[in-house]
Structures are given as C-alpha cells and as structure tokens.
Design an enzyme around this catalytic site. Structure first.
Site, PDB file in Angstrom:
ATOM      1  N   GLY A 148     -23.852  36.755 -16.745  1.00 29.84           N
ATOM      2  CA  GLY A 148     -23.384  36.427 -15.394  1.00 29.84           C
ATOM      3  C   GLY A 148     -22.935  34.984 -15.314  1.00 29.84           C
ATOM      4  O   GLY A 148     -23.240  34.268 -14.350  1.00 29.84           O
ATOM      5  N   TYR A 190     -34.974  44.664  -5.228  1.00 26.66           N
ATOM      6  CA  TYR A 190     -34.754  43.346  -5.841  1.00 26.66           C
ATOM      7  C   TYR A 190     -36.092  42.683  -6.187  1.00 26.66           C
ATOM      8  O   TYR A 190     -36.251  42.119  -7.276  1.00 26.66           O
ATOM      9  CB  TYR A 190     -33.961  42.507  -4.839  1.00 26.66           C
ATOM     10  CG  TYR A 190     -33.463  41.169  -5.324  1.00 26.66           C
ATOM     11  CD1 TYR A 190     -32.357  41.073  -6.169  1.00 26.66           C
ATOM     12  CD2 TYR A 190     -34.068  39.987  -4.886  1.00 26.66           C
ATOM     13  CE1 TYR A 190     -31.882  39.821  -6.583  1.00 26.66           C
ATOM     14  CE2 TYR A 190     -33.594  38.745  -5.283  1.00 26.66           C
ATOM     15  CZ  TYR A 190     -32.500  38.661  -6.128  1.00 26.66           C
ATOM     16  OH  TYR A 190     -32.033  37.431  -6.529  1.00 26.66           O
TER      17      TYR A 190
HETATM   18  P1  NAP Z   1     -23.426  35.530  -7.905  1.00 27.37           P
HETATM   19  O1  NAP Z   1     -22.779  34.298  -7.414  1.00 27.37           O
HETATM   20  O2  NAP Z   1     -23.303  36.796  -7.133  1.00 27.37           O
HETATM   21  O3  NAP Z   1     -22.968  35.789  -9.430  1.00 27.37           O
HETATM   22  C1  NAP Z   1     -23.465  36.901 -10.114  1.00 27.37           C
HETATM   23  C2  NAP Z   1     -23.014  36.830 -11.545  1.00 27.37           C
HETATM   24  O4  NAP Z   1     -23.590  37.921 -12.274  1.00 27.37           O
HETATM   25  C3  NAP Z   1     -21.514  36.953 -11.707  1.00 27.37           C
HETATM   26  O5  NAP Z   1     -21.142  36.159 -12.807  1.00 27.37           O
HETATM   27  C4  NAP Z   1     -21.335  38.445 -12.032  1.00 27.37           C
HETATM   28  O6  NAP Z   1     -20.147  38.726 -12.788  1.00 27.37           O
HETATM   29  C5  NAP Z   1     -22.561  38.685 -12.884  1.00 27.37           C
HETATM   30  N1  NAP Z   1     -23.012  40.077 -12.953  1.00 27.37           N
HETATM   31  C6  NAP Z   1     -23.454  40.857 -11.943  1.00 27.37           C
HETATM   32  N2  NAP Z   1     -23.822  42.068 -12.418  1.00 27.37           N
HETATM   33  C7  NAP Z   1     -23.608  42.032 -13.756  1.00 27.37           C
HETATM   34  C8  NAP Z   1     -23.785  42.961 -14.802  1.00 27.37           C
HETATM   35  N3  NAP Z   1     -24.287  44.198 -14.571  1.00 27.37           N
HETATM   36  N4  NAP Z   1     -23.435  42.613 -16.065  1.00 27.37           N
HETATM   37  C9  NAP Z   1     -22.933  41.373 -16.325  1.00 27.37           C
HETATM   38  N5  NAP Z   1     -22.756  40.444 -15.376  1.00 27.37           N
HETATM   39  C10 NAP Z   1     -23.079  40.780 -14.108  1.00 27.37           C
HETATM   40  O7  NAP Z   1     -25.017  35.324  -8.061  1.00 27.37           O
HETATM   41  P2  NAP Z   1     -25.891  33.986  -8.148  1.00 27.37           P
HETATM   42  O8  NAP Z   1     -26.314  33.626  -6.800  1.00 27.37           O
HETATM   43  O9  NAP Z   1     -25.238  33.010  -9.030  1.00 27.37           O
HETATM   44  O10 NAP Z   1     -27.189  34.604  -8.878  1.00 27.37           O
HETATM   45  C11 NAP Z   1     -27.437  34.456 -10.261  1.00 27.37           C
HETATM   46  C12 NAP Z   1     -28.864  34.917 -10.533  1.00 27.37           C
HETATM   47  O11 NAP Z   1     -29.763  34.151  -9.742  1.00 27.37           O
HETATM   48  C13 NAP Z   1     -29.116  36.372 -10.160  1.00 27.37           C
HETATM   49  O12 NAP Z   1     -29.993  36.966 -11.091  1.00 27.37           O
HETATM   50  C14 NAP Z   1     -29.809  36.268  -8.813  1.00 27.37           C
HETATM   51  O13 NAP Z   1     -30.623  37.378  -8.576  1.00 27.37           O
HETATM   52  C15 NAP Z   1     -30.597  35.004  -9.003  1.00 27.37           C
HETATM   53  N6  NAP Z   1     -30.972  34.345  -7.755  1.00 27.37           N
HETATM   54  C16 NAP Z   1     -30.022  33.862  -6.904  1.00 27.37           C
HETATM   55  C17 NAP Z   1     -30.419  33.230  -5.725  1.00 27.37           C
HETATM   56  C18 NAP Z   1     -29.455  32.639  -4.742  1.00 27.37           C
HETATM   57  O14 NAP Z   1     -29.905  32.189  -3.675  1.00 27.37           O
HETATM   58  N7  NAP Z   1     -28.174  32.594  -5.024  1.00 27.37           N
HETATM   59  C19 NAP Z   1     -31.790  33.128  -5.434  1.00 27.37           C
HETATM   60  C20 NAP Z   1     -32.720  33.642  -6.315  1.00 27.37           C
HETATM   61  C21 NAP Z   1     -32.301  34.240  -7.481  1.00 27.37           C
HETATM   62  P3  NAP Z   1     -18.710  38.974 -12.054  1.00 27.37           P
HETATM   63  O15 NAP Z   1     -18.218  37.596 -11.650  1.00 27.37           O
HETATM   64  O16 NAP Z   1     -17.881  39.607 -13.123  1.00 27.37           O
HETATM   65  O17 NAP Z   1     -18.978  39.858 -10.876  1.00 27.37           O
END
Ligand code: NAP
Length: 243
Positions: A9, A154
């Site tokens: 990701g 989640y």
């Molecule tokens: P985001 O902006 O939605 O980005 C998600 C990323 O994951 C994108 O690069 C997406 O690729 C990729 N992805 C999703 N499903 C995938 C799959 N099945 N196989 C390969 N790649 C996949 O999310 P984020 O906020 O950066 O979150 C990153 C991580 O942090 C996640 O695990 C999330 O649960 C965790 N997290 C986030 C927050 C927050 O507040 N943002 C808080 C706690 C935890 P594409 O670009 O191709 O779609």
C-alpha cells in the site's frame, strides 16, 4: 550491496510517506499497490527525488495466489538481495454496525489487513531468516487496541495482526529479526477524508489529526539497526487519544 525494503500500500497516504522515509535512509523501495497506478508512479518519483530508487509491484495483498506468483517471482529472481525491511501497511475500512455487516465487508477487511500480513510475510521471511537480519513493521490501528463501534471487522483484523506480531516476534528474535506493530489514531489521508477533523479534534489531547510523515518517522526508527532491542511491541501514535 543494495538494501531492499517492501512497503505494501505504498501508492498513497501513510504507505507513501513510509516509502519516502525509507528512500531517505538509502533503501531501494518496492512500492506495492492494488489499483492506483498513477499514484504508485508518483510515489516512485518522490522516492527518486530522495536520491534513491525503487520499483512498483502491483498485487492484491489479500490474494494468496497473486502474492505468491508476483512477489514470489520477485523474491526468486533476487535471491542475492533479500528484502530487509517489510512494512505491512496496505489496508481498507468498510465501516458499518455489526447488524448490517455483510460477509463481503467482513471478508475484504480481514483479507487485506490480516490476510495481507500472512500472504506477504510468508514470501519475505525466508530471505530474512537466511540473512539473519530483518525488520517487519505492521501498521495496525487504535481500533485494534480499543475496539471502535462500526468497525467490528476492522478492529478484528487489526487486533489479529497485533497477535500475529507478538507471536512471530518470538519465533524469529534469535535470527536478528524484529517484528513490531504501529497503531495510529487519526491520520490525514484518503482513508480519513470522510471524518471531520473539526468535530473530532477536541477529543485528541494534541488537538489535531496526525500527518503521514509522523508515522513514517516512527517506522524509520523501528526499521533502523538502532531499534534491534525493540520487538513484539505495539507502539501507538495517536496524539494522546488513547493509551
Ligand atoms: P489510504 O490512504 O486509503 O491508502 C491505502 C493504501 O493501501 C493505498 O496505497 C492502496 O492502494 C493500498 N491497498 C489497499 N488495499 C490493498 C490491497 N488489497 N493490496 C495492495 N494494496 C492495497 O490509507 P492510509 O490511511 O494511508 O492507511 C494505511 C494503513 O494505515 C492501513 O492499514 C490503515 O488501516 C492504517 N491506519 C490508518 C489510519 C488513518 O487515520 N489514516 C489510522 C490507523 C491505521 P491503491 O492506491 O492502489 O488503492
């Protein structure tokens, strides 16, 4: 010798910031994504701007067969340069109350976070074991520690990864491999676009959402050889929202 890191990701949000940080640390970064090719290419440009290089590898972390064929083939043809740092970051949210939670949204969230941990780590671990060095960093969530309403899927997925982190750390510690989890609170990315910072920030002692680069700094430290005595840990980064 070229030092390699894999960030799942890595095309957007926290994953992109981690790719940039690891590039800054001199790593060749494999940027994984599932569908957003343009953003994956943008991440690669940002990695190159740091004076490092990388490669884009598209696969669905939740699909064991696809991970085995795409990442497995990469590992097979790069036996001399095993992946040293693995950041299991890819994940999705599909929030709804349990009474409305359909099998599709249960499975897709479990598959991407918990399945992704298994599928990807399985391909990478052997190279670390042979090299007797490795850093595995799993991005979990406050939701996996506290449990949040509307996020039964989640919270379960992230809590599962926390358990896996602690178990694997005990299996591989003697081989110079550390396994840790980072639990962010609210971070400004596409994933939290639908959540009002204005409404939420009053509950957060630091009074704001976090930035992806703040998470990436913590990843950078855990990925460094300075962090060799930290393993099986879950480190929160949430502005004091929950401890
Ligand atoms: P985001 O902006 O939605 O980005 C998600 C990323 O994951 C994108 O690069 C997406 O690729 C990729 N992805 C999703 N499903 C995938 C799959 N099945 N196989 C390969 N790649 C996949 O999310 P984020 O906020 O950066 O979150 C990153 C991580 O942090 C996640 O695990 C999330 O649960 C965790 N997290 C986030 C927050 C927050 O507040 N943002 C808080 C706690 C935890 P594409 O670009 O191709 O779609």
């Amino acid at each position: 010798m070229k030092k390699i890191a894999l960030v799942t990701g890595g095309s957007r949000g926290i994953g992109r910031a981690i790719c940039i940080k690891l590039a800054e640390m001199g790593y060749f970064v494999i940027i994984n994504y599932i569908s957003n090719t343009t953003e994956a290419e943008n991440t690669l440009s940002l990695v190159r701007e740091k004076g490092s290089d990388g490669e884009i590898l598209k696969f669905d972390v939740g699909d064991f067969t696809e991970v085995t064929s795409v990442l497995g083939a990469w590992v097979e043809s790069n036996k001399d340069t095993p992946i040293e740092i693995l950041v299991n970051n890819a994940g999705i949210r599909k929030d709804t109350l349990m009474m409305w939670l359909e099998p599709g949204d249960w499975n897709s969230v479990l598959n991407s976070s918990l399945g992704g941990f298994y599928n990807v780590t399985k391909q990478v671990l052997n190279g670390m074991l042979v090299k007797r060095y490795g850093r595995i960093i799993n991005i979990v969530s406050l939701s996996g520690l506290k449990g949040l309403p509307g996020q039964v899927n989640y919270s379960a997925a992230k809590a599962g990864v926390i358990g896996a982190t602690k178990a694997l750390a005990q299996e591989v510690g003697r081989r110079g491999i550390t396994v840790n989890a980072i639990a962010p609170g609210f971070i400004r990315t596409d994933m939290t676009q639908d959540i009002s910072e204005k409404d939420m920030k009053g509950m957060i002692p630091v009074n704001r959402f976090g930035e992806p680069h703040e998470v990436a700094e913590l990843v950078g430290f855990l990925a460094s050889d300075k962090a060799g005595y930290i393993t099986a840990e879950v480190i929160s980064i949430n502005g004091g929202l929950y401890s």
